[in-house]
Write a protein that holds these residues in place. Structure first.
Motif, PDB file in Angstrom:
ATOM      1  N   THR A  48       0.121  36.518  29.554  1.00 12.53           N
ATOM      2  CA  THR A  48       1.429  36.825  30.116  1.00 12.53           C
ATOM      3  C   THR A  48       1.747  38.301  29.918  1.00 12.53           C
ATOM      4  O   THR A  48       1.515  38.858  28.859  1.00 12.53           O
ATOM      5  CB  THR A  48       2.509  35.968  29.452  1.00 12.53           C
ATOM      6  OG1 THR A  48       2.199  34.583  29.660  1.00 12.53           O
ATOM      7  CG2 THR A  48       3.885  36.265  30.020  1.00 12.53           C
ATOM      8  N   GLY A  49       2.253  38.928  30.958  1.00 16.28           N
ATOM      9  CA  GLY A  49       2.597  40.340  30.877  1.00 16.28           C
ATOM     10  C   GLY A  49       1.483  41.283  31.269  1.00 16.28           C
ATOM     11  O   GLY A  49       1.686  42.498  31.308  1.00 16.28           O
ATOM     12  N   GLN A  50       0.291  40.742  31.593  1.00 13.73           N
ATOM     13  CA  GLN A  50      -0.847  41.591  31.954  1.00 13.73           C
ATOM     14  C   GLN A  50      -1.149  41.570  33.459  1.00 13.73           C
ATOM     15  O   GLN A  50      -2.158  42.112  33.889  1.00 13.73           O
ATOM     16  CB  GLN A  50      -2.086  41.171  31.168  1.00 13.73           C
ATOM     17  CG  GLN A  50      -1.970  41.415  29.669  1.00 13.73           C
ATOM     18  CD  GLN A  50      -3.220  41.004  28.903  1.00 13.73           C
ATOM     19  OE1 GLN A  50      -4.111  40.351  29.430  1.00 13.73           O
ATOM     20  NE2 GLN A  50      -3.275  41.380  27.643  1.00 13.73           N
ATOM     21  N   GLY A  51      -0.293  40.944  34.226  1.00 10.89           N
ATOM     22  CA  GLY A  51      -0.429  41.044  35.673  1.00 10.89           C
ATOM     23  C   GLY A  51      -0.827  39.801  36.430  1.00 10.89           C
ATOM     24  O   GLY A  51      -0.527  39.672  37.613  1.00 10.89           O
ATOM     25  N   ALA A  52      -1.511  38.865  35.776  1.00  9.92           N
ATOM     26  CA  ALA A  52      -1.990  37.679  36.506  1.00  9.92           C
ATOM     27  C   ALA A  52      -2.038  36.458  35.592  1.00  9.92           C
ATOM     28  O   ALA A  52      -3.103  35.877  35.374  1.00  9.92           O
ATOM     29  CB  ALA A  52      -3.357  37.949  37.114  1.00  9.92           C
TER      30      ALA A  52
END
Length: 306
Positions: A282-286
């Motif tokens: 979560t929070g890394q784009g995908a």
């Protein structure tokens, strides 16, 4: 003498109450267990089943589906599962021995790649073998969800109504994604719909949305292979002739090879990172399949519009 009927009535009532509790607990039981190999399919399965089953995804975020390994405890969990869900088509190379073992013991297996219309890599890339990256086409993922729903409804003890509702909701979300991707790619002229990556992933997307795949830095269908100098030279020539403004590298693999390719081509070209074979934290784009596909669509359109 008068106390006995009262006492008997209390005991009978207590016995009925306990019996009723036992029946409720027995009906509830533990939910079925579903074990999924890749995190992309894990996300899809979780969306379909909701709380109707306990879902365990073996592949961690940002991992490579071709080479990730599992623990002895996770292997044991596969043996005890009510259903094991895998991608198939040769994707889970490092896990295949476990999948074969579990299938031999009679554990119910759902192979997503068996549920779709498969395309092959080109002969020069991988000898015409099946391409396992079907998730780049959301329409094929609808086919997977349809078949998965049917398989889940046969799992003993599962909440059938919950599965049917979850599958219907997720199909709607996949249809929305397909519409969004169609509209976004329609903004690209035909001569800009050309893809170069560090690994062959986009065959299904190319077929669905009318792209050309010029090639990949890594030959064949696996990240475990290595490119030769002639591979890079040939691809560099194709890039120069096509005049593409960007090439793409996978988030789960270093982009060194694509950077080398750009250097070999002798042109000023952008290298854009895509999320292709693994979800992220979560929070890394995908962190989900839908978010991954939307992010990739935006990056492809941005890269090829320049």
């Amino acid at each position: 003498m008068r106390r006995r009927p009262v006492l008997s009535a209390v005991l009978v009532a207590a016995g009925l109450a306990l019996s009723g509790c036992a029946i409720v607990d027995g009906d509830a039981g533990d939910p079925p267990t579903v074990v999924v190999t890749t995190n992309i399919l894990g996300d899809v399965v979780e969306n379909v089943v909701g709380d109707a089953a306990d879902v365990t995804t073996l592949m961690k975020p940002n991992a490579d589906p071709h080479s990730f390994e599992i623990s002895a405890q996770e292997a044991s969990l596969m043996d005890r599962a009510d259903l094991v869900v895998s991608n198939g088509l040769g994707l889970e190379e490092g896990l295949q021995q476990h999948l074969d073992r579990v299938a031999d013991t009679g554990v119910p297996m759902f192979v997503a790649g068996d549920q779709i219309e498969v395309i092959d890599y080109s002969d020069e890339d991988a000898g015409g073998t099946a391409d396992p990256h079907f998730w780049t086409d959301p329409a094929r993922m609808v086919d997977v969800v349809d078949a998965l729903e049917t398989e889940l409804l046969d799992v003993e003890g599962i909440d059938r109504a919950a599965v049917e509702a979850g599958a219907a909701r997720y199909r709607d979300r996949l249809d929305e994604l397909d519409d969004e991707m169609t509209a976004a790619f329609a903004t690209l002229p035909a001569d800009r719909r050309a893809l170069v990556t560090n690994h062959h992933v986009f065959g299904y997307l190319a077929e669905r949305f009318d792209f050309r795949v010029l090639g990949a830095a890594i030959p064949g269908g696996t990240t475990l292979a290595s490119p030769s100098a002639s591979d890079l030279d040939g691809l560099a020539s194709a890039i120069t002739e096509a005049g593409v403004p960007a090439i793409f590298a996978e988030s789960s693999q270093p982009d060194r090879l694509v950077q080398v390719l750009a250097s070999e081509a002798g042109i000023d070209i952008r290298v854009i990172e895509l999320f292709t074979e693994s979800l992220t934290e979560t929070g890394q784009g995908a962190p989900s399949y839908l978010e991954m596909m939307r992010a990739n669509t935006e990056r492809i359109v941005d890269g090829l519009s320049a």
